[in-house]
Design a protein around this motif. Structure first.
Motif, mmCIF file in Angstrom:
data_model
loop_
_atom_site.group_PDB
_atom_site.id
_atom_site.type_symbol
_atom_site.label_atom_id
_atom_site.label_comp_id
_atom_site.label_asym_id
_atom_site.label_seq_id
_atom_site.Cartn_x
_atom_site.Cartn_y
_atom_site.Cartn_z
ATOM 1 N N LYS A 171 30.415 -67.925 -67.762
ATOM 2 C CA LYS A 171 30.930 -67.948 -66.194
ATOM 3 C C LYS A 171 30.975 -66.485 -65.770
ATOM 4 C CE LYS A 171 35.776 -68.565 -66.705
ATOM 5 N NZ LYS A 171 36.893 -69.439 -65.992
ATOM 6 N N PHE A 172 31.098 -65.412 -66.729
ATOM 7 C CA PHE A 172 31.476 -63.909 -66.640
ATOM 8 C C PHE A 172 30.027 -63.149 -66.692
ATOM 9 C CE2 PHE A 172 35.510 -65.554 -68.343
ATOM 10 C CZ PHE A 172 36.340 -65.215 -67.240
ATOM 11 N N VAL A 173 28.848 -63.854 -67.169
ATOM 12 C CA VAL A 173 27.574 -62.972 -67.404
ATOM 13 C C VAL A 173 27.071 -62.681 -66.000
ATOM 14 C CG1 VAL A 173 25.388 -63.310 -67.899
ATOM 15 C CG2 VAL A 173 27.115 -64.097 -69.309
ATOM 16 N N PRO A 174 27.338 -63.427 -64.796
ATOM 17 C CA PRO A 174 26.877 -62.981 -63.575
ATOM 18 C C PRO A 174 27.573 -61.659 -62.999
ATOM 19 C CG PRO A 174 26.844 -65.516 -63.338
ATOM 20 C CD PRO A 174 27.392 -64.939 -64.694
ATOM 21 N N TYR A 175 28.896 -61.687 -63.224
ATOM 22 C CA TYR A 175 29.710 -60.641 -62.734
ATOM 23 C C TYR A 175 29.507 -59.378 -63.517
ATOM 24 C CZ TYR A 175 33.506 -57.373 -62.238
ATOM 25 O OH TYR A 175 34.120 -56.236 -62.028
ATOM 26 N N LEU A 176 29.256 -59.258 -64.965
ATOM 27 C CA LEU A 176 29.005 -58.316 -65.599
ATOM 28 C C LEU A 176 27.428 -57.598 -65.458
ATOM 29 C CD1 LEU A 176 30.713 -59.568 -69.020
ATOM 30 C CD2 LEU A 176 31.320 -57.762 -67.646
ATOM 31 N N PHE A 177 26.712 -58.639 -65.296
ATOM 32 C CA PHE A 177 25.239 -58.178 -65.009
ATOM 33 C C PHE A 177 25.193 -57.448 -63.422
ATOM 34 C CE2 PHE A 177 20.977 -59.141 -62.983
ATOM 35 C CZ PHE A 177 20.483 -58.486 -63.775
ATOM 36 N N ALA A 178 25.994 -58.146 -62.568
ATOM 37 C CA ALA A 178 25.875 -57.352 -61.013
ATOM 38 C C ALA A 178 26.580 -56.041 -61.339
ATOM 39 C CB ALA A 178 26.428 -58.240 -60.266
ATOM 40 N N VAL A 179 27.669 -55.988 -62.078
ATOM 41 C CA VAL A 179 28.300 -54.655 -62.163
ATOM 42 C C VAL A 179 27.254 -53.547 -63.043
ATOM 43 C CG1 VAL A 179 30.296 -53.559 -63.546
ATOM 44 C CG2 VAL A 179 30.719 -55.489 -61.932
ATOM 45 N N PHE A 180 26.741 -54.101 -63.795
ATOM 46 C CA PHE A 180 25.792 -53.065 -64.584
ATOM 47 C C PHE A 180 24.738 -52.540 -63.798
ATOM 48 C CE2 PHE A 180 22.218 -52.085 -67.158
ATOM 49 C CZ PHE A 180 22.671 -51.126 -68.110
ATOM 50 N N VAL A 181 24.080 -53.409 -63.162
ATOM 51 C CA VAL A 181 22.666 -53.154 -62.586
ATOM 52 C C VAL A 181 23.266 -52.103 -61.305
ATOM 53 C CG1 VAL A 181 20.993 -53.966 -61.031
ATOM 54 C CG2 VAL A 181 21.508 -54.953 -63.345
ATOM 55 N N PHE A 311 20.467 -40.245 -68.041
ATOM 56 C CA PHE A 311 20.928 -40.782 -69.566
ATOM 57 C C PHE A 311 22.553 -41.219 -69.253
ATOM 58 C CE2 PHE A 311 23.088 -40.425 -73.445
ATOM 59 C CZ PHE A 311 22.557 -41.610 -74.061
ATOM 60 N N VAL A 312 23.093 -40.362 -68.647
ATOM 61 C CA VAL A 312 24.729 -40.613 -68.416
ATOM 62 C C VAL A 312 24.959 -41.506 -67.456
ATOM 63 C CG1 VAL A 312 26.847 -39.616 -67.852
ATOM 64 C CG2 VAL A 312 25.206 -38.214 -69.331
ATOM 65 N N GLY A 313 24.199 -41.618 -66.133
ATOM 66 C CA GLY A 313 24.176 -42.565 -65.244
ATOM 67 C C GLY A 313 24.098 -43.992 -65.731
ATOM 68 N N VAL A 314 23.046 -44.297 -66.698
ATOM 69 C CA VAL A 314 22.893 -45.727 -67.136
ATOM 70 C C VAL A 314 23.992 -45.702 -68.368
ATOM 71 C CG1 VAL A 314 21.574 -47.194 -68.787
ATOM 72 C CG2 VAL A 314 20.447 -45.403 -66.946
ATOM 73 N N LEU A 315 24.452 -44.724 -69.136
ATOM 74 C CA LEU A 315 25.515 -45.013 -70.008
ATOM 75 C C LEU A 315 26.831 -45.231 -69.465
ATOM 76 C CD1 LEU A 315 26.232 -44.631 -73.178
ATOM 77 C CD2 LEU A 315 26.849 -42.485 -72.689
ATOM 78 N N GLN A 316 27.159 -44.599 -68.394
ATOM 79 C CA GLN A 316 28.693 -44.992 -67.802
ATOM 80 C C GLN A 316 28.298 -46.304 -67.152
ATOM 81 O OE1 GLN A 316 31.229 -43.106 -68.048
ATOM 82 N NE2 GLN A 316 30.167 -41.874 -69.248
ATOM 83 N N ALA A 317 27.302 -46.968 -66.659
ATOM 84 C CA ALA A 317 27.391 -48.283 -66.249
ATOM 85 C C ALA A 317 27.472 -49.049 -67.449
ATOM 86 C CB ALA A 317 25.893 -48.652 -65.699
ATOM 87 N N TYR A 318 27.009 -48.746 -68.529
ATOM 88 C CA TYR A 318 27.197 -49.569 -69.670
ATOM 89 C C TYR A 318 28.446 -49.619 -70.102
ATOM 90 C CZ TYR A 318 27.284 -50.644 -74.926
ATOM 91 O OH TYR A 318 27.519 -51.358 -75.895
ATOM 92 N N ILE A 319 29.292 -48.520 -70.287
ATOM 93 C CA ILE A 319 30.703 -48.408 -70.674
ATOM 94 C C ILE A 319 31.358 -49.231 -69.826
ATOM 95 C CG2 ILE A 319 32.593 -46.828 -71.001
ATOM 96 C CD1 ILE A 319 30.522 -44.690 -71.893
ATOM 97 N N PHE A 320 31.268 -48.985 -68.368
ATOM 98 C CA PHE A 320 32.215 -49.862 -67.497
ATOM 99 C C PHE A 320 32.079 -51.243 -67.660
ATOM 100 C CE2 PHE A 320 33.276 -51.556 -63.799
ATOM 101 C CZ PHE A 320 34.243 -50.840 -63.163
ATOM 102 N N THR A 321 30.837 -51.827 -67.925
ATOM 103 C CA THR A 321 30.643 -53.155 -68.157
ATOM 104 C C THR A 321 31.290 -53.599 -69.445
ATOM 105 O OG1 THR A 321 28.609 -52.849 -66.858
ATOM 106 C CG2 THR A 321 28.819 -55.283 -67.963
#
Length: 346
Positions: A171-181, A311-321
């Motif tokens: 149930k948390f996958v949609p939120y985490l996916f939306a946050v990352f993207v 690279f850092v932009g994608v990495l920071q999105a990953y870390i936040f998620t």
């Protein structure tokens, strides 16, 4: 084919670097200093579109009035005679009343909306393809759907399932996916010509962290709240010390999320502007020929920084998620405790 790819790469790098070059050039014209770094990273009430300013609406609530004052731009607000623009581009009321709430549209807010809307559009488009059977009954069609599926499966299996219990993670996958993207889009928008990095604003990252905070606490298990207010198995006198620390910890986690993302994206933006600004600084304090000559080293360095920032932009999105999933998992998990467990071991 390789020649075509090289030309595309060179063209892309040109357009990537032209944004801070023009930013630094504009700064040198508008300011006494060769480059105005702060002026280029702060929020504005307009969008830069192909070198032109697209002014955004101003929505102001003034003390003593329940109806907001709405104008198409800052200039319109000043022309009305109800407001005056200060040197820092903020507005003050000429009617003697204070502005109690400024809900004006800004560039950072617009790019925040762009990231959210683009994420929704892509997700809905892919959902329709899966509903028709493409990717569900057959293999995914095209590189874009393959990339979408790889990203979704990565978020689901390597972030959500790894950090949240097996019976709750879905149930948390949609939120985490939306946050990352959406964060990825916001981080990378700043690399576009005249683009803005919305996540270089602490209010934007604060809102994103607030979503994680409320989802975490709303889904907190009984065990989670016992560890905040009761601490099973801990002596009563020790609970007086630990409870305030745990309550403070509830807020320090989202605070760290917001500051980490904000600081990394802001520092990257400032670094690129400062490095490119060396050309104009050298031209200002030495001579134009020296400034032009320095571009031989400065421009390639800026291109390298652009690649690093992407690279850092994608990495920071990953870390936040990832951290969001960790916090949600820690709060939603159930553990078995026995009262007086610590005393018994003692």
């Amino acid at each position: 084919m390789s020649r075509i790819l090289r030309r595309i790469a060179v063209t892309a790098l040109f357009f990537l670097t032209i944004n801070p070059v023009l930013a630094a050039a504009d700064a040198s014209e508008e300011s006494e200093n060769p480059i105005d770094v702060i002026g280029k990273v702060q929020d504005h009430h307009y969008l830069d579109v192909a070198g032109y300013h697209l002014y955004l609406p101003r929505i102001l609530f003034v003390e003593g009035s329940a109806i907001p004052y709405v104008y198409g731009s800052t200039e319109s607000a000043v022309t009305s005679g109800n407001f005056e623009e200060l040197p820092d581009h903020s507005l003050v009321s000429t009617m003697g009343n204070d502005i109690v709430l400024d809900m004006s549209i800004t560039s950072h807010l617009m790019y925040f909306w762009f990231g959210i809307i683009l994420t929704l559009w892509i997700t809905i488009a892919m959902a329709r393809k899966y509903k028709k059977g493409t990717g569900r009954e057959t293999e995914p069609s095209g590189w874009f759907q393959n990339l979408f599926e790889i990203t979704f499966v990565f978020i689901r299996d390597d972030i959500a399932r790894t950090n949240i219990s097996e019976n709750k993670y879905k149930k948390f996958v949609p939120y985490l996916f939306a946050v990352f993207v959406s964060i990825t889009f916001m981080n990378l928008f700043g690399l576009l010509p005249w683009g803005v990095t919305a996540t270089a604003d602490i209010t934007v990252t604060g809102i994103l962290a607030a979503f994680t905070f409320f989802i975490t606490q709303w889904n907190g298990s009984k065990d989670h709240w016992e560890h905040v207010f009761w601490f099973p198995g801990v002596p009563g006198w020790l609970r007086i010390i630990l409870t305030p620390i745990e309550i403070l910890g509830l807020f320090t986690k989202p605070f760290a999320l917001a500051v980490r993302l904000f600081a990394n994206m802001l520092s990257g933006k400032i670094m690129i502007i400062c490095i490119l600004g060396l050309i104009f600084i050298f031209a200002e304090y030495f001579n134009p020929a020296f400034g032009l000559g320095s571009s031989v080293l400065v421009v390639p360095l800026t291109v390298a920084l652009y690649v690093l920032k992407a690279f850092v932009g994608v990495l920071q999105a990953y870390i936040f998620t990832l951290l969001s999933a960790v916090f949600i998992g820690m709060a939603s998990d159930e553990h078995q405790h026995e009262e007086g467990q610590i005393e018994a071991h003692a």
